[in-house]
Design a protein around this motif. Sequence first.
Motif, PDB file in Angstrom:
ATOM      1  N   LYS A   1      58.975   6.319   8.302  1.00 34.05           N
ATOM      2  CA  LYS A   1      59.802   7.328   8.686  1.00 34.05           C
ATOM      3  C   LYS A   1      59.033   8.004   9.824  1.00 34.05           C
ATOM      4  CE  LYS A   1      62.301   8.598   4.602  1.00 34.05           C
ATOM      5  NZ  LYS A   1      62.449   9.814   3.637  1.00 34.05           N
ATOM      6  N   LEU A   2      57.739   8.286   9.736  1.00 31.43           N
ATOM      7  CA  LEU A   2      57.041   8.865  10.673  1.00 31.43           C
ATOM      8  C   LEU A   2      56.792   8.072  12.066  1.00 31.43           C
ATOM      9  CD1 LEU A   2      53.935  10.390   8.920  1.00 31.43           C
ATOM     10  CD2 LEU A   2      55.695  11.665   9.948  1.00 31.43           C
ATOM     11  N   ALA A   3      56.769   6.731  11.813  1.00 30.71           N
ATOM     12  CA  ALA A   3      56.583   5.856  13.039  1.00 30.71           C
ATOM     13  C   ALA A   3      58.068   5.710  13.655  1.00 30.71           C
ATOM     14  CB  ALA A   3      56.271   4.358  12.486  1.00 30.71           C
ATOM     15  N   ALA A   4      58.968   5.840  12.911  1.00 34.41           N
ATOM     16  CA  ALA A   4      60.556   5.913  13.579  1.00 34.41           C
ATOM     17  C   ALA A   4      60.907   7.180  14.259  1.00 34.41           C
ATOM     18  CB  ALA A   4      61.358   5.571  12.145  1.00 34.41           C
ATOM     19  N   ALA A   5      60.140   8.278  13.893  1.00 35.90           N
ATOM     20  CA  ALA A   5      60.477   9.461  14.308  1.00 35.90           C
ATOM     21  C   ALA A   5      59.738   9.696  15.686  1.00 35.90           C
ATOM     22  CB  ALA A   5      59.968  10.610  13.515  1.00 35.90           C
ATOM     23  N   GLU A   6      58.630   8.884  15.780  1.00 39.90           N
ATOM     24  CA  GLU A   6      57.728   9.072  16.859  1.00 39.90           C
ATOM     25  C   GLU A   6      58.269   8.255  17.965  1.00 39.90           C
ATOM     26  OE1 GLU A   6      53.596   8.102  16.180  1.00 39.90           O
ATOM     27  OE2 GLU A   6      53.378   9.835  15.057  1.00 39.90           O
ATOM     28  N   THR A   7      59.117   7.095  17.657  1.00 42.03           N
ATOM     29  CA  THR A   7      59.674   6.502  18.747  1.00 42.03           C
ATOM     30  C   THR A   7      60.879   6.935  19.218  1.00 42.03           C
ATOM     31  OG1 THR A   7      60.542   4.775  17.183  1.00 42.03           O
ATOM     32  CG2 THR A   7      58.616   4.296  18.640  1.00 42.03           C
TER      33      THR A   7
END
Length: 126
Positions: free
Chosen positions: A120-126
């Motif tokens: 989720k964090l990785a998806a939110a950063e992109t």
Amino acid sequence: KRRIASDEFARRSAMAAQACARIMASESASSLRMCFAAWADILEEKRREAMRAEKERLQALQQQQFERALRCWSSSSEKGLRRTTFTAWVAAVDEVKAKKEAELEEKARRSESVMKTIAKLAAAET
């Protein structure tokens, strides 16, 4: 033992017969009664000895049976104790295995939760 007792009986009977022969020589009726009384006493003593020997034999047999029963009980008790110990050991091992499996499942759930959060964090950063 019986042979010795039998020899003793024969010796006593011979002694009684000799006594009877001496007493018979006197032709006395009272002597004859004494002889038969002595003989009866010897026979009674022999009967008591035989009864005593039989009682000892039966007591020895009873003791053997008691010891045999005691060994059998002891053996069955020992087998029961071994069975109980083994069953408890198996239960303890099964409990340890279940605990380890539960810990592994909990670890896997936490890892999965962490992986989802990182995703989720990785998806939110992109």
